[in-house]
Scaffold this active site. Structure first.
Site, PDB file in Angstrom:
ATOM      1  N   GLU A  59     -18.954  -5.452  10.736  1.00  0.00           N
ATOM      2  CA  GLU A  59     -19.990  -4.467  11.467  1.00  0.00           C
ATOM      3  C   GLU A  59     -20.968  -5.637  12.383  1.00  0.00           C
ATOM      4  O   GLU A  59     -21.215  -5.336  13.442  1.00  0.00           O
ATOM      5  CB  GLU A  59     -20.741  -3.661  10.717  1.00  0.00           C
ATOM      6  CG  GLU A  59     -19.498  -2.405  10.169  1.00  0.00           C
ATOM      7  CD  GLU A  59     -19.064  -2.832   8.808  1.00  0.00           C
ATOM      8  OE1 GLU A  59     -18.378  -2.046   8.356  1.00  0.00           O
ATOM      9  OE2 GLU A  59     -19.175  -4.031   8.517  1.00  0.00           O
ATOM     10  N   LYS A 104       0.904  -1.121  -0.044  1.00  0.00           N
ATOM     11  CA  LYS A 104       0.141  -0.041   0.040  1.00  0.00           C
ATOM     12  C   LYS A 104       0.849   1.142  -0.092  1.00  0.00           C
ATOM     13  O   LYS A 104       1.801   1.288   0.745  1.00  0.00           O
ATOM     14  CB  LYS A 104      -0.653   0.072   1.134  1.00  0.00           C
ATOM     15  CG  LYS A 104      -2.049   1.050   1.231  1.00  0.00           C
ATOM     16  CD  LYS A 104      -3.130   0.762   2.155  1.00  0.00           C
ATOM     17  CE  LYS A 104      -3.997   2.046   1.859  1.00  0.00           C
ATOM     18  NZ  LYS A 104      -5.260   1.626   3.091  1.00  0.00           N
ATOM     19  N   ARG A 153     -25.103  -1.849   8.006  1.00  0.00           N
ATOM     20  CA  ARG A 153     -24.614  -3.054   7.437  1.00  0.00           C
ATOM     21  C   ARG A 153     -24.770  -4.130   8.786  1.00  0.00           C
ATOM     22  O   ARG A 153     -24.760  -5.175   8.698  1.00  0.00           O
ATOM     23  CB  ARG A 153     -23.004  -3.145   7.068  1.00  0.00           C
ATOM     24  CG  ARG A 153     -22.625  -2.532   5.939  1.00  0.00           C
ATOM     25  CD  ARG A 153     -21.113  -2.118   5.656  1.00  0.00           C
ATOM     26  NE  ARG A 153     -20.429  -2.975   6.006  1.00  0.00           N
ATOM     27  CZ  ARG A 153     -19.787  -3.826   5.007  1.00  0.00           C
ATOM     28  NH1 ARG A 153     -20.249  -3.356   3.790  1.00  0.00           N
ATOM     29  NH2 ARG A 153     -18.786  -4.736   4.863  1.00  0.00           N
TER      30      ARG A 153
END
Length: 591
Positions: A336, A248, A364
């Site tokens: 979640e 990343k 969610r």
């Protein structure tokens, strides 16, 4: 001067005309282009830098848009947007009327699926692949690129589980960079780490156990290696899985060294990556930091306090508690549903659980809120960060539905503090013998007070407050939009005719205060930074109807439409919650 390759790429068709030896040069140009734009315009940086070579290889090897490419967590997709005809307008990214910061179906035929939240790509691409089989299009390819720790979400596994028993021509590419916005966590991360450092998963290969053909790990920055892998994979029918290792922030040293900060770094010097100083000295704290620091204060005095967040310790500022009390603060990854039910489980054992979750992400876990928390009346404290409009992230991230979707749930208290002091006191009050679950919503960005760190004061649940006396019109605001209401009232000539009330709570409503208000005022305006449909204003209308009040009521809030990206000033003006618009509404009502 060497001629630019990127400037001649207006679609993947142009890309496929290049010789393979030119692709690494294109990768350097594409990476620099992303860095140069994001340095001045801001946006998500690290994720897209990490997939530059993968993006080029995908569009080179596959016949997009006929072959269907789905990105997961769309902030990986800047390079994809630039290579698919949007290079010349990429500087409008995340701006009002500009490009969305995420893939969006209405924006391009290459954006096959809208993605702002994580872990949806496998299910979506599988749906497309099954549809292709039903249409007899057996040679079509369907690729899901799962990245930024999204593979650990339950929904990703639901998709893998179904795909493994299908005959779908599906390729799942795991962009494994070991980090989402914060470092990845959990047993799956440990498993993948073993795979990439040379422990060849054999009998215990979890992907092969799900009936996928597993390939990898391969170097995600080696274009030639990626192209060879894709050529092999295209020959294989059915579900297959390619494990790709990337870094990343690749190509910008500071972004590689500090992957958390450079996920979305703000403005920086393009050549060096040096962050430009933000003007924060002397300004109020961000609401998330008021939450995080207050939780540490409370946890010092109460050893039963627990903090939980799904993959957002930095974004929610739960990181402060993770540093101070690591044994009592948990990042559970992009999960979640698990975060909510984990909180419920701990609450059954007498712990005081603060579940810090963005408003848009609590969507969610709606069933868990109802089934696991509210039905059992467990006193979980939901700290809903990013409630309201969030600016440049746009429709997928605005936290504008939580009032409406939570208001109908029995047992659940809903609170919206008007400033940092009220937030701090609500967090304090919630840990004192709470009998019901509570949702405390607060916005993205900075507060309005420098004196936020005051002595704790216990608040009365369901109690509103008269902030300003008036004679003709009553304005009832909910939450931090109270500041715009205050400024709007101050700006009008007949300010003495306007009363201002802070509701404080959506549920329970302060009925004594409302009876007093409706007995006195024939004109009432409600103001909320949430969806008007089913929101706080609706609750006031229901109260008035139930008690046969005939006052004229005007509800201000987010209209029944998805609000796109833009800065907060622009968005407030669009939804008419800016100071000028609120003042205009009050003036019209007065006349």
């Amino acid at each position: 001067m060497e001629k630019s390759i990127l400037n001649n790429i207006d679609s993947p068709l142009d890309l496929r005309k290049l010789s393979r030896k030119k692709l690494p040069v294109l990768a350097k140009e594409l990476r620099k282009f992303i860095i140069d734009i994001v340095a001045t315009k801001e946006g998500h940086l690290g994720a897209s830098l990490g997939v530059v070579e993968l993006t080029i290889a995908l569009h080179y090897a596959f016949n997009t848009p006929d072959d269907l490419l789905v990105w997961d967590v769309g902030h990986q997709a800047y390079g994809h947007k630039i290579l698919t005809g949007r290079r010349d307008i990429f500087d409008t990214n995340r701006q009002l009327h500009g490009l969305s910061g995420f893939p969006k179906r209405s924006e391009s035929e290459y954006d096959t699926f809208g993605v702002g939240h994580s872990s949806t790509s496998i299910s979506a691409a599988l749906g497309m692949a099954i549809a292709s089989n039903l249409k007899g299009e057996y040679s079509k390819q369907h690729i899901a690129v799962v990245g930024d720790a999204s593979i650990a979400s339950g929904m990703a596994f639901e998709g893998l589980n179904h795909a493994g028993v299908s005959k779908a021509n599906l390729l799942v590419i795991l962009n494994d960079n070991a980090i989402g916005i914060d470092p990845s966590v959990g047993a799956l991360k440990q498993y993948l780490t073993k795979a990439k450092v040379g422990h060849k998963p054999q009998q215990d290969n979890i992907i092969e156990a799900l009936n996928f053909n597993y390939f990898g790990p391969v170097d995600g920055h080696d274009i030639e290696g990626l192209l060879k892998a894709f050529e092999e994979l295209k020959k294989i029918q059915g579900p297959k899985f390619l494990h790709v290792i990337t870094t990343k922030g690749k190509g910008l040293q500071k972004a590689e060294e500090d992957q958390v900060k450079y996920h979305a770094p703000g403005k920086f010097v393009a050549d060096t990556g040096e962050l430009l100083p933000s003007i924060s000295a002397g300004l109020p704290l961000k609401y998330q930091d008021v939450f995080g620091l207050t939780l540490v204060d409370l946890a010092r005095k109460n050893e039963k306090i627990i903090g939980i967040t799904p993959a957002m310790p930095t974004g929610s500022s739960l990181k402060y508690m993770m540093d101070a009390f690591p044994e009592r603060a948990f990042d559970v990854g992009i999960a979640e549903q698990h975060a909510v039910t984990l909180s419920a489980g701990m609450a059954t054992q007498g712990f005081i659980v603060y579940c810090a979750i963005y408003s848009t992400f609590l969507q969610r876990a709606y069933d868990q809120v109802i089934h696991d928390v509210a039905i059992q009346n467990l006193p979980v404290i939901f700290c809903l960060d990013r409630a309201g409009l969030v600016g440049e992230d746009g429709a997928t991230h605005h936290g504008i539905f939580d009032i409406a979707y939570l208001r109908c749930v029995p047992n659940l208290i809903i609170a919206a503090p008007r400033d940092e002091v009220e937030l701090r006191n609500l967090l304090y009050t919630a840990q004192i013998d709470l009998k019901h679950p509570i949702a405390i919503r607060y916005p993205r960005g900075r507060g309005v007070r420098l004196d936020w760190k005051q002595e704790f004061k216990e608040l009365e649940i369901g109690k509103g407050e008269l902030l300003l006396e008036g004679t003709e019109v009553a304005v009832i605001s909910l939450g931090t939009i109270a500041e715009n209401v205050k400024l709007a009232i101050a700006s009008i000539e007949a300010k003495d005719k306007v009363a201002h009330y802070d509701a404080g709570f959506v549920k329970p409503l302060d009925e004594a205060l409302l009876h007093e208000l409706f007995s006195k005022f024939k004109k009432v305006i409600t103001v909320e930074e949430g969806a008007i449909s089913g929101g706080f204003g609706s609750a006031i209308l229901e109260f008035a109807a139930k008690h046969n009040y005939s006052s004229k009521i005007k509800c201000l809030g987010i209209p029944d439409q998805f609000i796109e990206q833009g800065n907060m000033k622009e968005l407030y003006e669009i939804v008419k919650l800016d100071v000028t618009s609120i003042a205009h509404t009050i003036n019209v009502f007065l006349k």
